[in-house]
Design an enzyme around this catalytic site. Structure first.
Site, PDB file in Angstrom:
ATOM      1  CD  GLU A 152      47.119  76.841 -41.028  1.00 40.38           C
ATOM      2  OE1 GLU A 152      47.244  77.062 -42.244  1.00 40.38           O
ATOM      3  OE2 GLU A 152      47.585  75.826 -40.472  1.00 40.38           O
ATOM      4  CG  HIS A 174      48.022  71.103 -39.202  1.00 38.34           C
ATOM      5  ND1 HIS A 174      47.360  70.933 -40.401  1.00 38.34           N
ATOM      6  CD2 HIS A 174      48.523  69.877 -38.892  1.00 38.34           C
ATOM      7  CE1 HIS A 174      47.458  69.672 -40.797  1.00 38.34           C
ATOM      8  NE2 HIS A 174      48.170  69.013 -39.893  1.00 38.34           N
TER       9      HIS A 174
END
Length: 159
Positions: A58, A56
């Protein structure tokens, strides 16, 4: 930091999301990490291009920032992410310990385009045997060995 600078960094996160999408790397998510007014980490979703469900935006940005800062923590940093973090990224953010997180879209905005993580929140609350992926504890006596050795380790780095 003033609103103009915050918006500038959010635009960088959104640009990362768009670039990743245009390159067919993954979903529409981007993230930047800022320290002392400078971007120290960047990431966009790369789940499908890396065949990695943990890739992802992040997570990618946290890894990049930690590498660039030569640290496993992000004290003094701010995270700008194009969407409210999912439960996995939420956990990673707390482990990284940044000072603040700014997000653009909400988890409902993500759900509206079929990125819905509500089922994970529901699963966490269920007893182990009621989860859609069952959890069963086994061999605790064997698994405790590294924990016991860690407790007695004199040269460990506590985090």
């Amino acid at each position: 930091m003033n609103k103009e600078n915050k918006n500038k960094f959010m635009l960088e996160a959104v640009t990362a999301a768009l670039k990743g999408m245009d390159n067919n790397e993954g979903g529409p998510f981007g993230c930047v990490i800022v320290k002392d007014g400078k971007i120290v980490g960047r990431g966009n979703n790369k789940v499908t291009s890396h065949n990695d469900p943990t890739a992802h935006a992040e997570i990618i940005a946290i890894r990049d920032a930690c590498k660039n800062l030569n640290s496993f923590q992000l004290e003094g940093c701010e995270i700008y992410t194009s969407c409210e973090p999912c439960p996995m990224c939420f956990g990673a953010i707390y482990w990284a310990r940044p000072d603040k997180v700014y997000y653009g879209c909400s988890h409902q905005d993500a759900a509206d385009i079929d990125f819905d993580d509500a089922f994970i929140y529901k699963e966490i609350e269920l007893p182990y045997d009621k989860r859609s992926i069952p959890f069963e504890q086994i061999a605790r006596d064997i698994a405790l060995e590294p924990f016991q050795k860690w407790s007695n380790k004199d040269d460990k780095t506590v985090y």
